[in-house]
Scaffold this motif. Sequence first.
Motif, PDB file in Angstrom:
ATOM      1  N   ILE A   1      23.808  -7.784  20.189  1.00 16.57           N
ATOM      2  CA  ILE A   1      22.436  -7.254  20.206  1.00 16.57           C
ATOM      3  C   ILE A   1      21.965  -6.955  18.786  1.00 16.57           C
ATOM      4  O   ILE A   1      21.037  -7.573  18.274  1.00 16.57           O
ATOM      5  CB  ILE A   1      22.340  -5.988  21.073  1.00 16.57           C
ATOM      6  CG1 ILE A   1      22.906  -6.256  22.482  1.00 16.57           C
ATOM      7  CG2 ILE A   1      20.881  -5.526  21.160  1.00 16.57           C
ATOM      8  CD1 ILE A   1      22.204  -7.332  23.257  1.00 16.57           C
TER       9      ILE A   1
ATOM     10  N   CYS B   1      21.280 -13.190  22.422  1.00 11.30           N
ATOM     11  CA  CYS B   1      20.733 -12.172  23.318  1.00 11.30           C
ATOM     12  C   CYS B   1      19.325 -11.822  22.834  1.00 11.30           C
ATOM     13  O   CYS B   1      19.158 -11.276  21.738  1.00 11.30           O
ATOM     14  CB  CYS B   1      21.597 -10.917  23.316  1.00 11.30           C
ATOM     15  SG  CYS B   1      23.149 -11.106  24.201  1.00 11.30           S
TER      16      CYS B   1
ATOM     17  N   ILE C   1      17.478  -8.101  28.842  1.00 13.93           N
ATOM     18  CA  ILE C   1      18.193  -8.943  27.876  1.00 13.93           C
ATOM     19  C   ILE C   1      18.318 -10.328  28.482  1.00 13.93           C
ATOM     20  O   ILE C   1      18.787 -10.482  29.615  1.00 13.93           O
ATOM     21  CB  ILE C   1      19.586  -8.371  27.553  1.00 13.93           C
ATOM     22  CG1 ILE C   1      19.470  -6.944  26.999  1.00 13.93           C
ATOM     23  CG2 ILE C   1      20.323  -9.273  26.568  1.00 13.93           C
ATOM     24  CD1 ILE C   1      20.811  -6.261  26.787  1.00 13.93           C
TER      25      ILE C   1
END
Length: 370
Positions: A156, A316, A303
Amino acid sequence: MFHILEREMQWRRENGRPEGFGSLRAHRPILAVGAEDPLEDQKMLADYFHGTDGLGGIHATHPHLTATKAYEHLFTPTLTSEGIEPAADCTGPDDHAFISSKLPAHKEILRALRDNEPDSITLVAVGPLTNLALAAAEDPETFLRVKEVVVMGGAINQAGNVTPMGEFNAYADAVAAARIFALTSPNPHTTVPFTKSDKLPPYPAKLSRQLTLRLFPLDITLRHNLSKGQFRKEIAPLLEGGSPLAEWVDAFMGHTFKTLERLHPGHAGDDAELSLHDPVCVWYAITSEDPKWVYAANSPEDIRIETLGQWTRGMCVVDRRSRHRIEGDEESASDHGLWLSGRAGNRIWRMDGSPAEGNFGDIIIKRVFG
């Protein structure tokens, strides 16, 4: 691995040590052969890091640790009047520490979910999600009987580990990851990916429930490490005592630490640290009731996994814009991709803290060696 565990239990018995592995004896795990290839794109291997056998080449360097008898026949499908025999329960003089399945892994997943109560099985996925995607495509309602899916994958706020954006598991089968993530949405069609081959059918328009998915991206797994010094200190007395498990683990870990030092020259000697990406997911499954497990502040998050990008496959994608939500599930001029619709998008529970952060290396050594 099971060959070594059987030898370890015998060594412990012969040396007056507690055998351990009680759960392994009481509930032998079922092994099934997984998919050969990803849903799309070329198969990607991590042999540059793990060796061609996944264990640093120890089948060549340490042949005495390799099983001498063949196991392949245990997994060869057997046709019966009712179709393929699901599992061969190995009993008698050739008893093993596992049960071999004649079914491919995705069908074995569905069988287990079908044969048990809903919300009683947790799936821990520590590789590309191909087998889970195959199971979900074949029978989505049975797949959704799972309590939760715990996924090691993605990045992330961290860089990827195989491309600038891509973490290995998400990158190696981005379509499979995207399809599994889509099952967390109230309307999976809003995030299920476009594909080149249409190898798998679309999900039904309506499903009875949403998937609960706990994501362990690199952001959290990179904080759970084992140093070379820690490992060397703990394994030395076990090696001196003749533990087969210690010798086996030391062989492939030695290769791993050497690879780490080659890839990251600034991290050498006893300070070199191996990130325990997969074990932390298993540790969560064992200790999920511990209140010290922490979610990311804005979980569940929308996501999504990029599947078509030339440079961003496996990325992501998170919407970081400050925008007002839009009612309805039709795409509007101000909401390309249905990122703002309250009835669209994925719902991923991203893990961001654990009860073992900072000392996970010690915990895993004690769990493995007792």
